[in-house]
Design an enzyme around this catalytic site. Structure first.
Site, short mmCIF file in Angstrom:
data_model
loop_
_atom_site.label_atom_id
_atom_site.label_comp_id
_atom_site.label_asym_id
_atom_site.label_seq_id
_atom_site.Cartn_x
_atom_site.Cartn_y
_atom_site.Cartn_z
N GLU A 6 -8.98 8.66 1.24
CA GLU A 6 -9.29 7.24 1.02
C GLU A 6 -8.41 6.35 1.91
OE1 GLU A 6 -10.47 5.68 -2.83
OE2 GLU A 6 -8.58 4.57 -2.85
N THR A 25 -11.86 1.29 0.40
CA THR A 25 -11.86 0.46 -0.81
C THR A 25 -12.28 -0.99 -0.51
OG1 THR A 25 -9.54 -0.16 -0.61
CG2 THR A 25 -10.02 1.87 -1.83
N ALA A 45 -11.43 -6.57 -4.69
CA ALA A 45 -12.30 -7.38 -5.55
C ALA A 45 -11.89 -8.85 -5.56
CB ALA A 45 -12.28 -6.82 -6.96
N ASP A 85 -11.24 -4.39 -9.93
CA ASP A 85 -10.01 -4.79 -10.63
C ASP A 85 -10.03 -6.29 -10.82
OD1 ASP A 85 -8.64 -2.34 -10.88
OD2 ASP A 85 -8.05 -2.40 -8.77
#
Ligand code: FAD
Length: 288
Positions: A17, A48, A51, A109
Site C-alpha cells: 500500500e 489510499t 477522506a 475516516d
C-alpha cells in the site's frame, strides 16, 4: 487485471500500500517511493484516499501513474466521507478512463476536517459499493475488522455489515492490521459461519519505530500482544534495531498466515520501499 482474478489462484501473494502526498511539492518524492515499491513487481498496489481533503486530489493520479508507467495493477481507494455524487462520478470516471479496474470502497475516516455528513452521497461503504456496482465495471474491495470496527456495538453487528457488503457487490475484503494471527483465524471462522464467503486479504503493518506504535493503536484500536510489546520495549530505543525487529515480526506473521492457508497478504508499507523490499526478500523462496 481484476484482483478477484488474482485471488482465485490461491497461492502466496504479497501486495503493498502507498498513500498520496499532501501537496504538489511532495508528488515527485511520493511517486519515486511508490515506483521503487512497484519494481518489486507485486501482484497489485493500493493507493489510499484522504477522506478529509488533503491527499485525495492526488490519489487517482498516483494510482493511474503507477499503473501506466510501472505496469503494476492498482487498487484505488475512494470514500463516502466528503463525496457527493459529482465528486464520486468524477473520480470513478477518471479511474475508469485510466484503465484502473479495482476500487476499494470505504466509508472513510472521519476527522475534524471532514465535510459534514449531509454533503456525502452515501453514509456507509455498502451503499457506495451498490452504486459503483450499478454504474461501473470495477472489481470492488471493502474493509473488515478482525478486532471489530470501533463504532460497532457487537461483533455480530460488525459481521452483519460484512454480509451487507458482500450482498452489495463487494468482491473481496482487506483486514485492518492485527498483530496476533489467532485473532484473524478466530474472525475467519466466525465470518464463514455467518455466510461471508468472499476472499479475505490479511492486512499486515510492519511497525518500524516506536512513534508508529502509539499512532497505530490509537487510530485502529488494535490490541498489541505481550510478545510484541516486549520487542518494542527492548528494541524501541535503537531505531535500526527496532526497524529490523519490526520487519522480522511482520515476516513471521506472514509466514504463519501462508502456512495456515491465508494466501493473500497486503502490507501497509507506508511509502517505505526499504521495508517492502526487506519483507519480500525474507519471503523470496516462498513467493516464487
Ligand atoms: P462502513 O462499512 O460504513 O462501517 C462503519 C461502521 O458502520 C461499522 O461499525 C459498521 O458495522 C457500521 N455499518 C456499516 N454499514 C452499515 C449500514 N448499512 N447501516 C448501519 N451501520 C452500518 N480510510 C480513509 O479515509 N481512506 C482510505 O484510503 C482508507 N483505507 C482503508 C483500507 C483498509 C483495508 C481499512 C481496513 C480501512 C481503511 N480506511 C481508510 C479506514 C476506514 O475508512 C475506517 O475504518 C472507517 O471508519 C470505516 O470504513 P468502512 O468502509 O469499514 O465503513
Amino acid at each position: 487485471m481484476k484482483i478477484s482474478q488474482l485471488l482465485v489462484q490461491k497461492k502466496p501473494m504479497l501486495s503493498f500500500e502507498v498513500f498520496p502526498p499532501k501537496s504538489t511539492s511532495r508528488y515527485s518524492s511520493t511517486i519515486e517511493a511508490a515506483q521503487e515499491i512497484a519494481l518489486l513487481k507485486p501482484p497489485f498496489m493500493s493507493v489510499t484516499y484522504g477522506a478529509g481533503g488533503g491527499t485525495r486530489t492526488y490519489s487517482a493520479s498516483l494510482a493511474a501513474d503507477l499503473q501506466r508507467k510501472m505496469g503494476v495493477t492498482t487498487l484505488a481507494h475512494i470514500t463516502c466521507v466528503g463525496s457527493d455524487l459529482s465528486v464520486l462520478d468524477t473520480q470513478l470516471s477518471l479511474l475508469q478512463k485510466s484503465g484502473i479496474q479495482n476500487i476499494m470502497a470505504l466509508r472513510g475516516d472521519i476527522t475534524e476536517n471532514s465535510p459534514a455528513q449531509d454533503q456525502w452521497a452515501f453514509t456507509h461503504a455498502n451503499e457506495l459499493m451498490m452504486y459503483i456496482r450499478s454504474k461501473y465495471d470495477f472489481c470492488i474491495g471493502g474493509a473488515c475488522y478482525p478486532e471489530m470496527h470501533p463504532e460497532s456495538q457487537t461483533q455480530k453487528q460488525d459481521i452483519e455489515s460484512l454480509r451487507r457488503k458482500q450482498d452489495s457487490g463487494c468482491d473481496f475484503l482487506t483486514t485492518q492490521m492485527f498483530f496476533d494471527n489467532n485473532i484473524l483465524y478466530n474472525f475467519l471462522y466466525k465470518i464463514r459461519e455467518a455466510g461471508v464467503t468472499i476472499p479475505i486479504i490479511a492486512g499486515i503493518m510492519p511497525i518500524t519505530n516506536t512513534a508508529q506504535i502509539k499512532r497505530t493503536v490509537s487510530l485502529s484500536g488494535t490490541q498489541l500482544p505481550r510478545r510484541f510489546i516486549q520487542i518494542a520495549d527492548y528494541f524501541g530505543s535503537s531505531p535500526k534495531a527496532m526497524r529490523q525487529a519490526g520487519i522480522a515480526y511482520a515476516t513471521e506473521q506472514i509466514i504463519d498466515l501462508f502456512a495456515n492457508g491465508v494466501f493473500a497478504v497486503h502490507v501497509y508499507s507506508m511509502n517505505q520501499p526499504d521495508v517492502a523490499r526487506r519483507i519480500q526478500a525474507n519471503l523470496s523462496d516462498i513467493l516464487c
